[in-house]
Design a protein around this motif. Structure first.
Motif, PDB file in Angstrom:
ATOM      1  N   GLU A  22       0.903  -1.426  -0.011  1.00 35.11           N
ATOM      2  CA  GLU A  22       0.028   0.016   0.055  1.00 35.11           C
ATOM      3  C   GLU A  22       0.713   1.285  -0.032  1.00 35.11           C
ATOM      4  OE1 GLU A  22      -1.094  -1.088   4.663  1.00 35.11           O
ATOM      5  OE2 GLU A  22      -2.544  -0.861   2.917  1.00 35.11           O
ATOM      6  N   LYS A  23       2.180   1.212  -0.350  1.00 34.76           N
ATOM      7  CA  LYS A  23       2.931   2.290  -0.448  1.00 34.76           C
ATOM      8  C   LYS A  23       2.440   3.051  -1.772  1.00 34.76           C
ATOM      9  CE  LYS A  23       6.995   0.409   1.467  1.00 34.76           C
ATOM     10  NZ  LYS A  23       8.462  -0.223   0.910  1.00 34.76           N
ATOM     11  N   PRO A  24       3.083   4.472  -1.827  1.00 30.12           N
ATOM     12  CA  PRO A  24       2.652   5.373  -3.068  1.00 30.12           C
ATOM     13  C   PRO A  24       2.952   4.181  -4.303  1.00 30.12           C
ATOM     14  CG  PRO A  24       3.543   6.617  -1.441  1.00 30.12           C
ATOM     15  CD  PRO A  24       3.828   5.448  -0.918  1.00 30.12           C
ATOM     16  N   PHE A  25       2.065   4.578  -5.352  1.00 30.04           N
ATOM     17  CA  PHE A  25       2.307   3.765  -6.440  1.00 30.04           C
ATOM     18  C   PHE A  25       3.374   3.909  -6.912  1.00 30.04           C
ATOM     19  CE2 PHE A  25       1.290   3.428 -11.101  1.00 30.04           C
ATOM     20  CZ  PHE A  25       0.988   2.035 -11.041  1.00 30.04           C
ATOM     21  N   MET A  26       3.879   5.116  -7.278  1.00 35.53           N
ATOM     22  CA  MET A  26       5.333   5.390  -7.865  1.00 35.53           C
ATOM     23  C   MET A  26       6.476   4.735  -7.342  1.00 35.53           C
ATOM     24  SD  MET A  26       4.680   6.536 -10.846  1.00 35.53           S
ATOM     25  CE  MET A  26       6.262   6.830 -11.448  1.00 35.53           C
ATOM     26  N   ASN A  27       6.281   4.492  -6.095  1.00 36.39           N
ATOM     27  CA  ASN A  27       7.389   3.602  -5.489  1.00 36.39           C
ATOM     28  C   ASN A  27       7.957   2.504  -6.014  1.00 36.39           C
ATOM     29  OD1 ASN A  27       6.921   5.832  -3.527  1.00 36.39           O
ATOM     30  ND2 ASN A  27       7.437   4.482  -1.773  1.00 36.39           N
ATOM     31  N   TYR A  28       6.701   1.790  -6.427  1.00 40.83           N
ATOM     32  CA  TYR A  28       6.943   0.434  -6.968  1.00 40.83           C
ATOM     33  C   TYR A  28       7.331   0.454  -8.268  1.00 40.83           C
ATOM     34  CZ  TYR A  28       4.167  -0.730  -2.763  1.00 40.83           C
ATOM     35  OH  TYR A  28       3.782  -0.691  -1.359  1.00 40.83           O
ATOM     36  N   VAL A  29       6.762   1.488  -9.174  1.00 36.02           N
ATOM     37  CA  VAL A  29       7.271   1.516 -10.549  1.00 36.02           C
ATOM     38  C   VAL A  29       8.584   2.219 -10.464  1.00 36.02           C
ATOM     39  CG1 VAL A  29       7.115   3.104 -12.389  1.00 36.02           C
ATOM     40  CG2 VAL A  29       4.931   2.365 -11.345  1.00 36.02           C
ATOM     41  N   THR A  30       9.311   2.949  -9.841  1.00 38.65           N
ATOM     42  CA  THR A  30      10.630   3.345  -9.737  1.00 38.65           C
ATOM     43  C   THR A  30      11.443   2.140  -9.182  1.00 38.65           C
ATOM     44  OG1 THR A  30       9.626   5.423  -8.835  1.00 38.65           O
ATOM     45  CG2 THR A  30      12.017   4.899  -8.411  1.00 38.65           C
ATOM     46  N   ALA A  31      11.064   1.222  -8.386  1.00 42.21           N
ATOM     47  CA  ALA A  31      11.613   0.066  -7.768  1.00 42.21           C
ATOM     48  C   ALA A  31      11.869  -0.808  -8.868  1.00 42.21           C
ATOM     49  CB  ALA A  31      10.862  -0.644  -6.757  1.00 42.21           C
ATOM     50  N   VAL A  32      10.923  -1.051  -9.652  1.00 38.05           N
ATOM     51  CA  VAL A  32      10.814  -2.063 -10.925  1.00 38.05           C
ATOM     52  C   VAL A  32      11.777  -1.536 -12.044  1.00 38.05           C
ATOM     53  CG1 VAL A  32       9.686  -2.739 -13.005  1.00 38.05           C
ATOM     54  CG2 VAL A  32       8.678  -2.966 -10.822  1.00 38.05           C
ATOM     55  N   VAL A  33      11.671   0.039 -12.310  1.00 39.33           N
ATOM     56  CA  VAL A  33      12.674   0.504 -13.313  1.00 39.33           C
ATOM     57  C   VAL A  33      14.017   0.773 -13.118  1.00 39.33           C
ATOM     58  CG1 VAL A  33      13.153   2.700 -14.486  1.00 39.33           C
ATOM     59  CG2 VAL A  33      10.745   1.902 -14.439  1.00 39.33           C
ATOM     60  N   MET A  34      14.204   0.869 -11.794  1.00 40.27           N
ATOM     61  CA  MET A  34      15.757   0.962 -11.146  1.00 40.27           C
ATOM     62  C   MET A  34      16.410  -0.495 -11.284  1.00 40.27           C
ATOM     63  SD  MET A  34      16.471   3.971  -9.620  1.00 40.27           S
ATOM     64  CE  MET A  34      17.345   3.349  -7.992  1.00 40.27           C
ATOM     65  N   GLN A  35      15.698  -1.508 -11.027  1.00 40.94           N
ATOM     66  CA  GLN A  35      16.365  -2.897 -11.119  1.00 40.94           C
ATOM     67  C   GLN A  35      16.801  -3.079 -12.660  1.00 40.94           C
ATOM     68  OE1 GLN A  35      16.568  -5.474  -9.073  1.00 40.94           O
ATOM     69  NE2 GLN A  35      15.461  -4.520  -7.351  1.00 40.94           N
ATOM     70  N   PHE A  36      16.019  -2.732 -13.387  1.00 42.37           N
ATOM     71  CA  PHE A  36      16.368  -2.725 -15.041  1.00 42.37           C
ATOM     72  C   PHE A  36      17.238  -1.680 -15.396  1.00 42.37           C
ATOM     73  CE2 PHE A  36      12.290  -4.726 -15.497  1.00 42.37           C
ATOM     74  CZ  PHE A  36      12.665  -5.871 -16.190  1.00 42.37           C
ATOM     75  N   THR A  37      17.443  -0.596 -14.806  1.00 46.02           N
ATOM     76  CA  THR A  37      18.176   0.691 -15.438  1.00 46.02           C
ATOM     77  C   THR A  37      19.537   0.669 -14.693  1.00 46.02           C
ATOM     78  OG1 THR A  37      17.147   2.106 -13.990  1.00 46.02           O
ATOM     79  CG2 THR A  37      16.450   2.022 -16.281  1.00 46.02           C
ATOM     80  N   THR A  38      19.644   0.858 -13.405  1.00 47.85           N
ATOM     81  CA  THR A  38      20.814   1.193 -12.643  1.00 47.85           C
ATOM     82  C   THR A  38      21.441  -0.182 -11.967  1.00 47.85           C
ATOM     83  OG1 THR A  38      19.912   1.592 -10.344  1.00 47.85           O
ATOM     84  CG2 THR A  38      20.179   3.565 -11.864  1.00 47.85           C
ATOM     85  N   LYS A  39      20.486  -1.206 -11.964  1.00 51.02           N
ATOM     86  CA  LYS A  39      21.158  -2.496 -11.203  1.00 51.02           C
ATOM     87  C   LYS A  39      21.381  -3.625 -12.105  1.00 51.02           C
ATOM     88  CE  LYS A  39      19.074  -1.556  -6.537  1.00 51.02           C
ATOM     89  NZ  LYS A  39      18.356  -2.044  -5.406  1.00 51.02           N
TER      90      LYS A  39
END
Lengths: 93, 93
Positions: A11-28
């Motif tokens: 139930e955290k803010p929606f964009m937290n999860y989007v950022t987490a997914v995108v960061m996995q692909f981009t910076t990690k």
């Protein structure tokens, strides 16, 4: 693939999860990310996947696999309830 | 497969949808049924599929395919919103 590539939707803010997914692909440098959710958060897991793919990753990632399952639990009132879950595996094209 | 084999999930009582899925397989002789939903009803579509398979069809049906997608709409306030959808194809084993 290790568990670090999973994003569990709550139930955290929606964009937290989007950022987490995108960061996995981009910076990690992940080649796969698994978006997981249970119960009412399943709809949100689909939203996070769709927004990550189409709005942020510009269609460079795709849904590789979707798995659903369910488990029975005894709730506080002693009644058996079935709770569904989903695992959406996103992967670089 | 024709459109008659689709069950679209909304806000009717939960068991209406489970019955619709089970009836397709049992009395209408369907070999496949597609459970469809949009937005917040996606979680419910997974619940309907899981309960139909595990509690009513006694594991004689399985998930054959799950497809998610999303579309952008302009809402009442003139803002673009993305709405996700799911199609869960259940099939006789």
């Amino acid at each position: 693939m290790n568990e670090d590539n999973s994003v569990f939707i709550g139930e955290k803010p929606f964009m937290n999860y989007v950022t987490a997914v995108v960061m996995q692909f981009t910076t990690k440098g992940a080649t796969e990310v698994v978006v997981k959710a249970r119960g009412k958060f399943i709809s949100r897991a689909v939203d996070v996947s769709e927004v990550s793919m189409k709005r942020f990753m510009d269609n460079t990632i795709e849904v590789k696999k979707i798995k659903t399952d369910s488990e029975e639990f005894e709730n506080k009132e002693g009644k058996m309830v079935r709770v569904s879950n989903i695992e959406i595996t996103l992967a670089k094209k």
